[in-house]
Write a protein that holds these residues in place. Structure first.
Motif, PDB file in Angstrom:
ATOM      1  N   GLY A  94      25.142  56.279 -51.056  1.00 31.59           N
ATOM      2  CA  GLY A  94      24.250  57.280 -51.624  1.00 31.59           C
ATOM      3  C   GLY A  94      22.908  56.739 -52.063  1.00 31.59           C
ATOM      4  O   GLY A  94      21.992  57.497 -52.364  1.00 31.59           O
ATOM      5  N   GLU A  95      22.769  55.415 -52.130  1.00 34.50           N
ATOM      6  CA  GLU A  95      21.529  54.799 -52.580  1.00 34.50           C
ATOM      7  C   GLU A  95      20.762  54.108 -51.455  1.00 34.50           C
ATOM      8  O   GLU A  95      19.725  53.506 -51.696  1.00 34.50           O
ATOM      9  CB  GLU A  95      21.823  53.787 -53.692  1.00 34.50           C
ATOM     10  CG  GLU A  95      22.383  54.436 -54.936  1.00 34.50           C
ATOM     11  CD  GLU A  95      22.730  53.428 -56.016  1.00 34.50           C
ATOM     12  OE1 GLU A  95      22.176  52.311 -55.998  1.00 34.50           O
ATOM     13  OE2 GLU A  95      23.556  53.762 -56.864  1.00 34.50           O
ATOM     14  N   GLY A 132      19.044  55.347 -49.034  1.00 34.22           N
ATOM     15  CA  GLY A 132      17.722  55.936 -48.915  1.00 34.22           C
ATOM     16  C   GLY A 132      17.216  56.093 -47.493  1.00 34.22           C
ATOM     17  O   GLY A 132      16.085  56.505 -47.292  1.00 34.22           O
ATOM     18  N   GLY A 179      29.592  51.654 -48.990  1.00 23.96           N
ATOM     19  CA  GLY A 179      28.234  51.150 -48.869  1.00 23.96           C
ATOM     20  C   GLY A 179      28.073  50.229 -47.677  1.00 23.96           C
ATOM     21  O   GLY A 179      29.002  50.041 -46.879  1.00 23.96           O
ATOM     22  N   VAL A 207      25.023  47.862 -50.633  1.00 24.23           N
ATOM     23  CA  VAL A 207      24.153  48.963 -51.036  1.00 24.23           C
ATOM     24  C   VAL A 207      24.986  50.238 -50.958  1.00 24.23           C
ATOM     25  O   VAL A 207      25.476  50.599 -49.881  1.00 24.23           O
ATOM     26  CB  VAL A 207      22.913  49.069 -50.117  1.00 24.23           C
ATOM     27  CG1 VAL A 207      22.054  50.250 -50.534  1.00 24.23           C
ATOM     28  CG2 VAL A 207      22.123  47.774 -50.141  1.00 24.23           C
ATOM     29  N   PRO A 208      25.195  50.919 -52.095  1.00 30.24           N
ATOM     30  CA  PRO A 208      25.994  52.142 -52.062  1.00 30.24           C
ATOM     31  C   PRO A 208      25.436  53.148 -51.055  1.00 30.24           C
ATOM     32  O   PRO A 208      24.219  53.298 -50.915  1.00 30.24           O
ATOM     33  CB  PRO A 208      25.899  52.678 -53.495  1.00 30.24           C
ATOM     34  CG  PRO A 208      25.604  51.457 -54.328  1.00 30.24           C
ATOM     35  CD  PRO A 208      24.735  50.594 -53.452  1.00 30.24           C
TER      36      PRO A 208
END
Length: 188
Positions: A128-129, A131, A88, A125-126
């Motif tokens: 994959g998340e 955005g 992340g 913030v991962p």
């Protein structure tokens, strides 16, 4: 607890211009040691020995940076697979003691690795998340409520896949290792 913190120097053209440096042909790497890490809101401590060292002026700068944390071990990774190894993204302040950084014959090591000289967070913030494309994020530094640095990660010379590939050809990155991607102009 990362085993290492790898940082990029001179990765934004506007910062290169403000430092009157040459545009690098490949990423410029330096290490920060894990003792630098503190959380958001913790105090950055300017060591008293600096005031006893005979410097005309003790110069310490903030440097707002995007950092990423490795999820997996990376050794000799190609650019096409690099982003899959990122856990992340987070904020990083590459605090720099300039008297030592530019005065030491051995280079940037000591001026970049003093205790508390690496505030990080407040969250990861991962990948994959997120955005969004991590190469198109707003980056800013606020000092006492005033914005003193503001840019976009779209202005990085070397993108994250290139960084991971370049670093991992020479230094194995381990899970939890932090890579700080460089700072735009406005350091101070």
């Amino acid at each position: 607890r990362p085993s290492k913190i790898i940082a990029l120097g001179l990765n934004y053209l506007d910062h290169i211009e403000e430092t009157r440096s040459e545009v690098p042909k490949e990423p410029i790497l330096f290490a920060k040691t894990p003792n630098v890490l503190i959380g958001p809101g913790e105090s950055i401590i300017i060591p008293s020995f600096l005031y006893e060292s005979g410097f005309d002026d003790v110069v310490v700068h903030y440097e707002a940076e995007l950092a990423f944390v490795m999820a997996e071990r990376a050794s000799r990774v190609g650019e096409e697979a690099a982003m899959d190894l990122v856990l992340g993204f987070t904020c990083f302040n590459d605090v720099s003691q300039r008297n030592l950084q530019f005065g030491d014959a051995s280079g940037w090591f000591r001026g970049k690795s003093l205790d508390t000289f690496g505030p990080v967070g407040p969250v990861i913030v991962p990948a994959g998340e997120l955005g969004r494309d991590p190469h198109d994020l707003r980056i800013a530094c606020r000092l006492n409520g005033e914005t003193v640095q503001e840019s976009s990660t779209s202005k990085m010379l070397f993108g994250i896949p290139r960084m991971i590939s370049f670093i991992s050809r020479q230094i194995t990155l381990e899970p939890g290792d932090i890579v700080a991607t460089g700072t735009p102009s406005g350091v101070g």
